[in-house]
Design a protein around this motif. Structure first.
Motif, PDB file in Angstrom:
ATOM      1  N   ARG A   1     -39.549 -22.306   2.531  1.00  0.00           N
ATOM      2  CA  ARG A   1     -40.318 -22.052   3.746  1.00  0.00           C
ATOM      3  C   ARG A   1     -39.424 -21.847   4.948  1.00  0.00           C
ATOM      4  O   ARG A   1     -39.844 -21.316   5.957  1.00  0.00           O
ATOM      5  N   ASN A   2     -38.187 -22.301   4.830  1.00  0.00           N
ATOM      6  CA  ASN A   2     -37.267 -22.192   5.958  1.00  0.00           C
ATOM      7  C   ASN A   2     -36.543 -20.851   5.872  1.00  0.00           C
ATOM      8  O   ASN A   2     -35.666 -20.664   5.043  1.00  0.00           O
ATOM      9  N   ARG A   3     -36.952 -19.933   6.719  1.00  0.00           N
ATOM     10  CA  ARG A   3     -36.416 -18.575   6.588  1.00  0.00           C
ATOM     11  C   ARG A   3     -34.918 -18.513   6.807  1.00  0.00           C
ATOM     12  O   ARG A   3     -34.214 -17.806   6.103  1.00  0.00           O
ATOM     13  N   LEU A   4     -34.442 -19.292   7.771  1.00  0.00           N
ATOM     14  CA  LEU A   4     -33.004 -19.267   8.053  1.00  0.00           C
ATOM     15  C   LEU A   4     -32.216 -19.753   6.851  1.00  0.00           C
ATOM     16  O   LEU A   4     -31.167 -19.211   6.508  1.00  0.00           O
ATOM     17  N   ALA A   5     -32.757 -20.787   6.198  1.00  0.00           N
ATOM     18  CA  ALA A   5     -32.044 -21.338   5.052  1.00  0.00           C
ATOM     19  C   ALA A   5     -31.985 -20.322   3.924  1.00  0.00           C
ATOM     20  O   ALA A   5     -30.945 -20.144   3.271  1.00  0.00           O
ATOM     21  N   LEU A   6     -33.092 -19.634   3.690  1.00  0.00           N
ATOM     22  CA  LEU A   6     -33.107 -18.596   2.664  1.00  0.00           C
ATOM     23  C   LEU A   6     -32.112 -17.503   2.994  1.00  0.00           C
ATOM     24  O   LEU A   6     -31.377 -17.018   2.129  1.00  0.00           O
ATOM     25  N   PHE A   7     -32.101 -17.124   4.258  1.00  0.00           N
ATOM     26  CA  PHE A   7     -31.152 -16.107   4.714  1.00  0.00           C
ATOM     27  C   PHE A   7     -29.724 -16.566   4.449  1.00  0.00           C
ATOM     28  O   PHE A   7     -28.892 -15.819   3.951  1.00  0.00           O
ATOM     29  N   GLY A   8     -29.462 -17.832   4.763  1.00  0.00           N
ATOM     30  CA  GLY A   8     -28.119 -18.381   4.528  1.00  0.00           C
ATOM     31  C   GLY A   8     -27.753 -18.323   3.067  1.00  0.00           C
ATOM     32  O   GLY A   8     -26.642 -17.937   2.702  1.00  0.00           O
ATOM     33  N   LEU A   9     -28.697 -18.692   2.216  1.00  0.00           N
ATOM     34  CA  LEU A   9     -28.440 -18.682   0.771  1.00  0.00           C
ATOM     35  C   LEU A   9     -28.136 -17.260   0.307  1.00  0.00           C
ATOM     36  O   LEU A   9     -27.190 -17.015  -0.448  1.00  0.00           O
ATOM     37  N   ALA A  10     -28.943 -16.314   0.803  1.00  0.00           N
ATOM     38  CA  ALA A  10     -28.731 -14.921   0.410  1.00  0.00           C
ATOM     39  C   ALA A  10     -27.351 -14.439   0.847  1.00  0.00           C
ATOM     40  O   ALA A  10     -26.626 -13.797   0.080  1.00  0.00           O
ATOM     41  N   VAL A  11     -26.978 -14.773   2.084  1.00  0.00           N
ATOM     42  CA  VAL A  11     -25.672 -14.341   2.593  1.00  0.00           C
ATOM     43  C   VAL A  11     -24.546 -14.941   1.757  1.00  0.00           C
ATOM     44  O   VAL A  11     -23.584 -14.258   1.390  1.00  0.00           O
ATOM     45  N   LEU A  12     -24.689 -16.215   1.419  1.00  0.00           N
ATOM     46  CA  LEU A  12     -23.632 -16.876   0.652  1.00  0.00           C
ATOM     47  C   LEU A  12     -23.484 -16.240  -0.734  1.00  0.00           C
ATOM     48  O   LEU A  12     -22.372 -15.980  -1.208  1.00  0.00           O
ATOM     49  N   ILE A  13     -24.634 -15.962  -1.368  1.00  0.00           N
ATOM     50  CA  ILE A  13     -24.574 -15.316  -2.684  1.00  0.00           C
ATOM     51  C   ILE A  13     -23.928 -13.943  -2.562  1.00  0.00           C
ATOM     52  O   ILE A  13     -23.080 -13.555  -3.372  1.00  0.00           O
ATOM     53  N   LEU A  14     -24.314 -13.216  -1.520  1.00  0.00           N
ATOM     54  CA  LEU A  14     -23.724 -11.896  -1.290  1.00  0.00           C
ATOM     55  C   LEU A  14     -22.215 -11.997  -1.108  1.00  0.00           C
ATOM     56  O   LEU A  14     -21.453 -11.175  -1.625  1.00  0.00           O
ATOM     57  N   LEU A  15     -21.783 -13.019  -0.342  1.00  0.00           N
ATOM     58  CA  LEU A  15     -20.343 -13.188  -0.113  1.00  0.00           C
ATOM     59  C   LEU A  15     -19.622 -13.441  -1.425  1.00  0.00           C
ATOM     60  O   LEU A  15     -18.561 -12.868  -1.691  1.00  0.00           O
ATOM     61  N   PHE A  16     -20.195 -14.299  -2.258  1.00  0.00           N
ATOM     62  CA  PHE A  16     -19.587 -14.568  -3.562  1.00  0.00           C
ATOM     63  C   PHE A  16     -19.489 -13.281  -4.383  1.00  0.00           C
ATOM     64  O   PHE A  16     -18.450 -12.970  -4.968  1.00  0.00           O
ATOM     65  N   LEU A  17     -20.599 -12.535  -4.408  1.00  0.00           N
ATOM     66  CA  LEU A  17     -20.605 -11.286  -5.162  1.00  0.00           C
ATOM     67  C   LEU A  17     -19.547 -10.330  -4.631  1.00  0.00           C
ATOM     68  O   LEU A  17     -18.772  -9.754  -5.393  1.00  0.00           O
ATOM     69  N   ALA A  18     -19.509 -10.200  -3.292  1.00  0.00           N
ATOM     70  CA  ALA A  18     -18.550  -9.273  -2.686  1.00  0.00           C
ATOM     71  C   ALA A  18     -17.126  -9.689  -3.012  1.00  0.00           C
ATOM     72  O   ALA A  18     -16.273  -8.863  -3.332  1.00  0.00           O
ATOM     73  N   ALA A  19     -16.877 -11.001  -2.937  1.00  0.00           N
ATOM     74  CA  ALA A  19     -15.510 -11.476  -3.152  1.00  0.00           C
ATOM     75  C   ALA A  19     -15.027 -11.158  -4.552  1.00  0.00           C
ATOM     76  O   ALA A  19     -13.858 -10.821  -4.761  1.00  0.00           O
ATOM     77  N   TYR A  20     -15.923 -11.271  -5.527  1.00  0.00           N
ATOM     78  CA  TYR A  20     -15.470 -11.065  -6.902  1.00  0.00           C
ATOM     79  C   TYR A  20     -15.710  -9.655  -7.415  1.00  0.00           C
ATOM     80  O   TYR A  20     -14.989  -9.179  -8.292  1.00  0.00           O
ATOM     81  N   ALA A  21     -16.728  -8.974  -6.868  1.00  0.00           N
ATOM     82  CA  ALA A  21     -16.992  -7.617  -7.345  1.00  0.00           C
ATOM     83  C   ALA A  21     -16.361  -6.573  -6.425  1.00  0.00           C
ATOM     84  O   ALA A  21     -16.034  -5.478  -6.857  1.00  0.00           O
ATOM     85  N   GLY A  22     -16.177  -6.930  -5.147  1.00  0.00           N
ATOM     86  CA  GLY A  22     -15.633  -5.985  -4.174  1.00  0.00           C
ATOM     87  C   GLY A  22     -14.328  -5.342  -4.604  1.00  0.00           C
ATOM     88  O   GLY A  22     -14.179  -4.112  -4.550  1.00  0.00           O
ATOM     89  N   PRO A  23     -13.362  -6.154  -5.065  1.00  0.00           N
ATOM     90  CA  PRO A  23     -12.082  -5.558  -5.463  1.00  0.00           C
ATOM     91  C   PRO A  23     -12.230  -4.541  -6.588  1.00  0.00           C
ATOM     92  O   PRO A  23     -11.378  -3.667  -6.745  1.00  0.00           O
ATOM     93  N   LEU A  24     -13.309  -4.637  -7.385  1.00  0.00           N
ATOM     94  CA  LEU A  24     -13.497  -3.672  -8.467  1.00  0.00           C
ATOM     95  C   LEU A  24     -14.013  -2.341  -7.925  1.00  0.00           C
ATOM     96  O   LEU A  24     -13.863  -1.303  -8.557  1.00  0.00           O
ATOM     97  N   LEU A  25     -14.653  -2.392  -6.754  1.00  0.00           N
ATOM     98  CA  LEU A  25     -15.281  -1.189  -6.209  1.00  0.00           C
ATOM     99  C   LEU A  25     -14.281  -0.311  -5.466  1.00  0.00           C
ATOM    100  O   LEU A  25     -14.501   0.878  -5.306  1.00  0.00           O
ATOM    101  N   THR A  26     -13.212  -0.907  -4.994  1.00  0.00           N
ATOM    102  CA  THR A  26     -12.253  -0.125  -4.230  1.00  0.00           C
ATOM    103  C   THR A  26     -11.037   0.166  -5.093  1.00  0.00           C
ATOM    104  O   THR A  26     -10.691  -0.620  -5.971  1.00  0.00           O
TER     105      THR A  26
END
Lengths: 335, 326
Positions: free
Chosen positions: A44-69
């Motif tokens: 129900r806490n929108r900010l918290a959900l947003f935070g979770l989404a951002v954190l997951i995205l950061l993890f994904l970017a950190a590990y998948a990003g180097p493969l994309l470039t």
């Protein structure tokens, strides 16, 4: 004392909230409902959900990003020094012609892993030390609390910085261990005072008189009753560790070359920050995003796990009156 | 109360001595002052280096216990030893404490007062615009390491300056004003001070306002505040005299610790803006392998923690209506 563990784990009487860990099937429906309730309240806490989404995205970017470039964080592009962001180099290049995106993602990996590890280590330490200290009391308590005082007096930044040559020669895990060793004391005290109140509860006494060994009591009956506090603490400590790590690394006392973390990436590019701002803003932006997302998640968890919180109620209670008064921590209340 | 205080003081003193000694041993064992002299041009002979190191009481070949006893004996007599450049640590230290104090005093006072005010207002107007805005802003600030804020302000100042020299980003004053205290020199110092002070204020307001807001919220729902209103006190009087006074209590230790420990130097701020204070010494002494300076920083920090602990105890007792001197 070798007393058989009774197969039924929880001799606890009903009035306490079911512990949030593996127990017997008898309480399973209640427990899942509590976990589900927490998730529902968190969502129900929108900010918290947003935070979770951002954190997951950061993890994904950190590990998948180097493969994309096509660039690697170690290779230099001798046609591009200090170039701005472009299709070729998404975030531009550093003074040595290293692709900033690849470099930052690499640093992001390290920063995230360090935060996660330190959060877990530090909370585990504080739980164990605080609970044992209070449970045994007497001399054990005195000695352990004196140690807490001493560690609080020691200038941790200085100590870790002085010891930094040690992890230059070994691995960054030593650095993680040091960060963890200096960040558990305050929570340790909180755990200790909560243990004092739990120690006299009937279910702990019952377990004690049944001859359950102390470590089992602590890990099975006492700590699960603070699970929510410990979960929140892990999250907060992880955030603090990311910031602490970046600070030490910024001065060269943290992660050592050839490893990079966000702190070292920012430090290497600060000298040119005012003329080539992207060199500073991209890695710094990642760092701020980690801190922000963790702060939002921690806030959401606190509301979701706190039974007295008004913010996570089903109806958005937007009354003008005061927030629910927080009751003192008793009865194993979860905060 | 007195006896209890004395016992605490004795315990604190033991802690400080142990902490400072441990710091010295650690620095003495891991730092390598020799490296500082080996890269010299023209090269120095081994014996010359050893003699110099002996003179500074930093020779790694001397057992660390011997060096420690020597150092501790000097410290008891008020001599903190020599820096790696061969100057007196006392002089350097005194100068740096002055610089840090000039930077921090104003920033800390403003930061604490503003932080408490913002937190209180946020609590009174919970979930209104002001509260939402300040909450989000403080989350944002606390998610940033201080050096990121400092560098961002520097970049902002460069843009604002637009080629002029209004906002200065390096040092405490321009060289031509050294030792002067006339109007121009003061203006120059103010120009230099604005950004680092702003950095410190931003961080402190964000931190204190979070704490103050949550303690104030706890107080706002309390019975005694309702009683105070029922007695016929004006809303504002009740809030300030009964509410704020109680709400500020748990924040006091935090404020005191932060304020006192700031004197070990706002490391990141000082390094970012080139102020030669205690915070800079913390970093520089380690990079220079300067054992005695590192030990001094450790000792100084430990003493400050002790002072902060005692101060917050005293203040707590003075402010809390529920604490009666036994």
């Amino acid at each position: 004392m070798s007393v058989q563990q009774p197969p039924v784990a929880d001799p606890a009487p009903a009035p306490l909230p079911a512990p949030v860990e593996e127990g017997t099937t008898a309480v399973a429906p209640r427990r899942t409902s509590r976990a589900r309730l927490t998730v529902r309240r968190f969502a129900r806490n929108r900010l918290a959900l947003f935070g979770l989404a951002v954190l997951i995205l950061l993890f994904l970017a950190a590990y998948a990003g180097p493969l994309l470039t096509k660039w690697d964080y170690k290779s230099h592009d001798f046609l591009n020094f200090m170039s701005g962001p472009s299709g070729e180099h998404w975030w531009g290049t550093t003074q040595g012609g290293v692709d900033l995106f690849a470099l930052t993602m690499r640093g992001l990996q390290k920063s995230l892993v360090i935060g996660l590890l330190v959060g877990i280590i530090s909370t585990f330490l504080s739980a164990v030390v605080g609970a044992f200290s209070a449970y045994f009391g007497g001399w054990a308590d005195r000695v352990l609390m004196w140690l807490v005082d001493l560690l609080l007096v020691m200038p941790s930044f200085l100590i870790i910085a002085v010891m930094s040559p040690m992890f230059r020669d070994s691995s960054w895990l030593v650095f993680v261990a040091l960060l963890g060793a200096f960040s558990w004391m305050i929570t340790g005290r909180v755990v200790r005072s909560m243990t004092f109140t739990l120690k006299d509860r009937e279910f702990v006494k019952a377990a004690k008189y049944m001859g359950v060994p102390a470590p089992v009591i602590i890990f099975r009956h006492i700590l699960p009753n603070m699970a929510s506090m410990l979960i929140i603490d892990t999250v907060i400590q992880a955030g603090a560790a990311v910031i602490g790590e970046s600070g030490l690394s910024y001065f060269g006392f943290g992660v050592q070359a050839p490893d990079v973390s966000l702190g070292t990436v920012i430090a290497d590019n600060t000298t040119n920050a005012s003329t080539y701002p992207w060199l500073f803003f991209f890695p710094a932006g990642c760092l701020v995003l980690i801190g922000l997302s963790i702060a939002f998640i921690g806030d959401g968890l606190r509301d979701a796990l706190d039974p007295n919180s008004t913010r996570a109620k089903a109806r958005p209670a937007r009354r003008k009156n005061r927030a629910a008064t927080s009751k003192p921590l008793k009865e194993g209340a979860t905060r | 109360m007195g006896r209890y205080m004395l016992r605490r003081l004795a315990n604190y003193l033991v802690l400080v001595i142990v902490a400072a000694s441990l710091t010295y041993f650690l620095a003495g064992l891991t730092l390598n002052p020799r490296a500082k002299f080996e890269g010299r041009n023209p090269p120095l002979s081994e014996t010359a280096i050893s003699r110099t190191l002996d003179d500074y009481n930093m020779n790694p070949d001397t057992p660390v216990v011997t060096r420690f006893v020597h150092w501790a004996g000097d410290v008891v007599h008020g001599d903190l030893g020599k820096t790696i450049e061969g100057d007196s640590v006392n002089d350097d230290f005194g100068r740096r404490v002055g610089v840090s104090t000039r930077l921090l005093l104003l920033a800390t006072l403003i930061g604490s007062a503003l932080g408490v005010a913002v937190g209180t207002l946020g609590a009174i107007r919970q979930y209104r615009f002001f509260d939402r805005f300040t909450t989000l802003a403080s989350f944002f600030v606390l998610a940033m390491p201080v050096f990121v804020i400092g560098v961002a302000l520097k970049i902002g100042a460069t843009i604002l300056n637009d080629g002029s020299q209004t906002l200065k980003v390096l040092g405490e004053y321009d060289a031509q004003f050294a030792g002067q205290w006339n109007w121009d020199a003061l203006v120059n110092r103010a120009q230099h001070m604005l950004l680092p002070a702003l950095t410190l204020i931003i961080v402190q307001v964000a931190l204190y306002s979070r704490y103050q807001r949550s303690t104030m919220l706890d107080v706002l729902g309390s019975d005694f505040l309702r009683t105070a209103r029922a007695k016929g006190l004006r809303h504002r009087t009740a809030l300030v005299k009964h509410g704020l006074r109680t709400a500020i209590l748990p924040v006091v230790p935090l404020l005191v610790y932060n304020i006192v420990l700031l004197f070990t130097g706002a490391t990141f701020t000082e390094k970012t803006f080139g102020w030669h204070g205690m915070g800079e010494l913390l970093v520089d002494s380690i990079t220079k392998q300067d054992v005695n300076s590192v030990a001094t920083v450790g000792l100084f920090t430990a003493v400050l923690v002790l002072i902060a602990g005692l101060l917050s105890d005293l203040l707590y007792a003075a402010l809390d209506p529920r604490v009666r001197v036994r």
